[in-house]
Design a protein around this motif. Structure first.
Motif, short mmCIF file in Angstrom:
data_model
loop_
_atom_site.label_atom_id
_atom_site.label_comp_id
_atom_site.label_asym_id
_atom_site.label_seq_id
_atom_site.Cartn_x
_atom_site.Cartn_y
_atom_site.Cartn_z
N ARG A 243 0.79 -1.22 0.00
CA ARG A 243 0.00 0.00 0.00
C ARG A 243 0.83 1.29 0.00
O ARG A 243 0.36 2.30 -0.50
CB ARG A 243 -0.97 -0.02 1.18
N PRO A 244 2.07 1.29 0.54
CA PRO A 244 2.79 2.57 0.52
C PRO A 244 3.11 3.08 -0.87
O PRO A 244 3.43 4.25 -1.03
CB PRO A 244 4.09 2.28 1.28
N PHE A 245 3.06 2.21 -1.88
CA PHE A 245 3.46 2.67 -3.21
C PHE A 245 2.28 3.24 -3.98
O PHE A 245 1.58 2.55 -4.70
CB PHE A 245 4.14 1.53 -3.98
N LYS A 246 2.08 4.53 -3.79
CA LYS A 246 1.01 5.27 -4.42
C LYS A 246 1.04 5.13 -5.94
O LYS A 246 0.01 5.03 -6.58
CB LYS A 246 1.22 6.75 -4.10
N ALA A 249 -0.81 2.20 -7.19
CA ALA A 249 -2.20 2.00 -6.76
C ALA A 249 -3.18 2.11 -7.93
O ALA A 249 -4.16 1.37 -7.99
CB ALA A 249 -2.56 3.01 -5.68
N GLY B 6 -3.71 11.19 0.80
CA GLY B 6 -3.74 9.73 0.63
C GLY B 6 -5.12 9.12 0.45
O GLY B 6 -5.23 7.93 0.17
N VAL B 19 -10.72 5.08 -0.57
CA VAL B 19 -9.73 4.20 0.04
C VAL B 19 -8.50 5.02 0.42
O VAL B 19 -8.25 6.08 -0.15
CB VAL B 19 -9.30 3.05 -0.91
N GLY B 20 -7.75 4.51 1.38
CA GLY B 20 -6.49 5.14 1.77
C GLY B 20 -5.36 4.53 0.97
O GLY B 20 -5.22 3.32 0.93
N GLU B 21 -4.59 5.36 0.30
CA GLU B 21 -3.47 4.85 -0.49
C GLU B 21 -2.21 5.62 -0.14
O GLU B 21 -2.27 6.78 0.28
CB GLU B 21 -3.77 5.00 -1.99
N GLY B 22 -1.10 4.98 -0.35
CA GLY B 22 0.17 5.65 -0.11
C GLY B 22 0.59 5.57 1.34
O GLY B 22 -0.16 5.13 2.22
N GLN B 25 -1.49 6.85 4.48
CA GLN B 25 -2.68 6.14 4.98
C GLN B 25 -2.46 4.64 5.03
O GLN B 25 -3.39 3.86 4.85
CB GLN B 25 -3.89 6.47 4.10
N VAL B 26 -1.23 4.25 5.29
CA VAL B 26 -0.91 2.83 5.21
C VAL B 26 -1.66 2.02 6.26
O VAL B 26 -1.92 0.83 6.09
CB VAL B 26 0.62 2.63 5.28
N ASN B 27 -2.08 2.65 7.36
CA ASN B 27 -2.80 1.91 8.39
C ASN B 27 -4.32 2.04 8.30
O ASN B 27 -5.04 1.56 9.18
CB ASN B 27 -2.32 2.36 9.78
N PHE B 28 -4.81 2.69 7.24
CA PHE B 28 -6.26 2.83 7.07
C PHE B 28 -6.76 1.61 6.31
O PHE B 28 -6.63 1.52 5.10
CB PHE B 28 -6.56 4.11 6.29
N ASN B 29 -7.31 0.63 7.05
CA ASN B 29 -7.70 -0.62 6.39
C ASN B 29 -9.20 -0.70 6.15
O ASN B 29 -9.81 -1.72 6.36
CB ASN B 29 -7.26 -1.80 7.25
N MET B 31 -12.76 0.86 3.75
CA MET B 31 -13.22 1.54 2.56
C MET B 31 -14.48 2.28 2.96
O MET B 31 -15.29 1.77 3.71
CB MET B 31 -13.61 0.55 1.48
#
Lengths: 286, 89
Positions: A243-246, A249, B6, B19-22, B25-29, B31
């Motif tokens: 998920r860190p790789f925007k 995505a 994010g 959704v959380g991306e990047g 927002q890595v801990n936003f699990n 939608m």
């Protein structure tokens, strides 16, 4: 001249340059046709580079720990441990687009580090090409692939083995990390990969994907078809996306949303018994 | 207010989710499901500072709805967004 080994997985070629330990899981995938989507070079040393931390995986004890940094020069490095607290096994450095990478094997299990590097590079370099590495156990029945999803320990492999035992004509395609692709013609297809966990099969086969079933343990058997948004969430939860790789995505979203439009997704609450396999087979086979 | 870094609006088979991306927002699990008017508002305010009044005006521009109804809908929506943590003051 260094040794170069070429492989093809799920229709995508890649090469490894350098001396490899024995890796029987890769053998069925050897292929020299086609342009490589990424190249991995095994190196004997690496100069220190300035970098900034990005992310560390946290899957708990027993699972590999990967620390990710962004290099000032562009690109990334991934430092891998077989488990939290153990010494570093390897360092992988990649170009920004993940098409070029070098791997330094530091200590311990070399195939572990090479397989993990290949899985990372494969997932990232195919992100824009409609491919997903799924955490799934897949059986083939009547020419179609049925993929079972679920958290570790919920019984994906158990459900596969119930199909193998009770549903005639069933074979195992991959028990851990198949590749699911949204093909250029819009269809869904599932492929074997060299990564199959504790039950190696390595058939290097591909079949149209018939359905995806999320397995949940329950004191009864019940199956339900998921609407599009839940199907998307179910697939996403089991896809090896970082998920860190925007940047990646968008590609993964295109693939997931295309897949849920053509691929039926279900959730199966079940016991580990014959009736569960029969209910599942009857429902997804249509 | 503004949308936190994010959070991305995505469309799936004609439905909308956030959704959380990047890394941010890595801990936003989760939608967040969006109906059509919420998705319209989200698109309009992406990358901008906004107030509740801005959202009410956007609804009035787009839909046949009374100002009172629009204001009530906006309050409910913004409260959800704040609770879920996808926008910040």
């Amino acid at each position: 001249m260094a040794d170069i080994s070429s492989y093809k997985v799920a229709g995508f070629n890649f090469t490894i340059e350098g001396e490899l330990p024995a890796m029987p899981n890769l053998e069925p995938f050897r292929s020299t046709e086609g342009m490589p989507i990424f190249k991995l070079q095994i190196v004997s040393s690496m100069a220190p580079v300035p970098s900034t931390p990005v992310f560390k995986t946290d899957d708990g004890p027993g699972f590999p720990e990967i620390t990710i940094d962004q290099l000032y020069s562009g690109g990334f490095r991934f430092r891998m441990r077989p488990q939290p607290g153990l010494p570093l096994a390897a360092e992988l450095r990649t170009s920004e687009d993940f098409t070029q990478a070098s791997l330094l094997l530091i200590e311990g299990d070399k195939p572990f580090a090479i397989n993990n590097s290949l899985m990372l590079l494969f997932a990232f370099s195919t992100a824009r090409h409609g491919a997903l590495e799924m955490h799934s156990s897949v059986v083939i029945n009547d020419g179609k692939g049925y993929m079972f999803l679920g958290k570790s320990g919920t019984g994906k492999s158990t459900h596969s083995s119930l199909w193998l035992k009770h549903i005639p004509g069933t074979t195992l395609l991959n028990d851990d990390n198949p590749i699911l692709r949204l093909m250029p013609d819009g269809s869904a297809r599932v492929f074997d990969s060299p990564w199959s966990g504790k039950t190696p099969c390595y058939k290097n086969m591909e079949v149209p994907a018939g359905a995806v079933v999320r397995i949940r343990q329950a004191p009864f058997n019940k199956i339900e078809k998921l609407p599009a948004v839940q199907a998307y969430a179910s697939l996403m939860a089991s896809a090896s996306s970082f998920r860190p790789f925007k940047e990646l995505a968008d590609g993964w979203h295109q693939t997931l949303s295309g897949l849920v439009a053509v691929l039926p997704c279900y959730v199966l609450d079940c016991l580990p018994d014959q009736a569960a396999a029969e209910l599942c087979h009857k429902t997804v086979h249509g | 207010m503004k949308i936190k870094d994010g959070f991305i609006l995505r469309s799936i088979c004609g439905e909308y989710i956030v959704v959380g991306e990047g890394l941010a927002q890595v801990n936003f699990n989760k939608m967040l499901s969006m109906n059509e008017s919420a998705a319209y508002l989200w698109k309009e305010i992406t990358g901008k500072e906004f107030t509740r009044e801005d959202l009410v005006q956007l609804l009035l521009d787009q839909y046949e709805v009374s100002k009172e109804q629009a204001a009530a809908d906006v309050d409910k929506l913004v409260d959800t967004w704040l609770t879920e943590g996808v926008v910040e003051q």
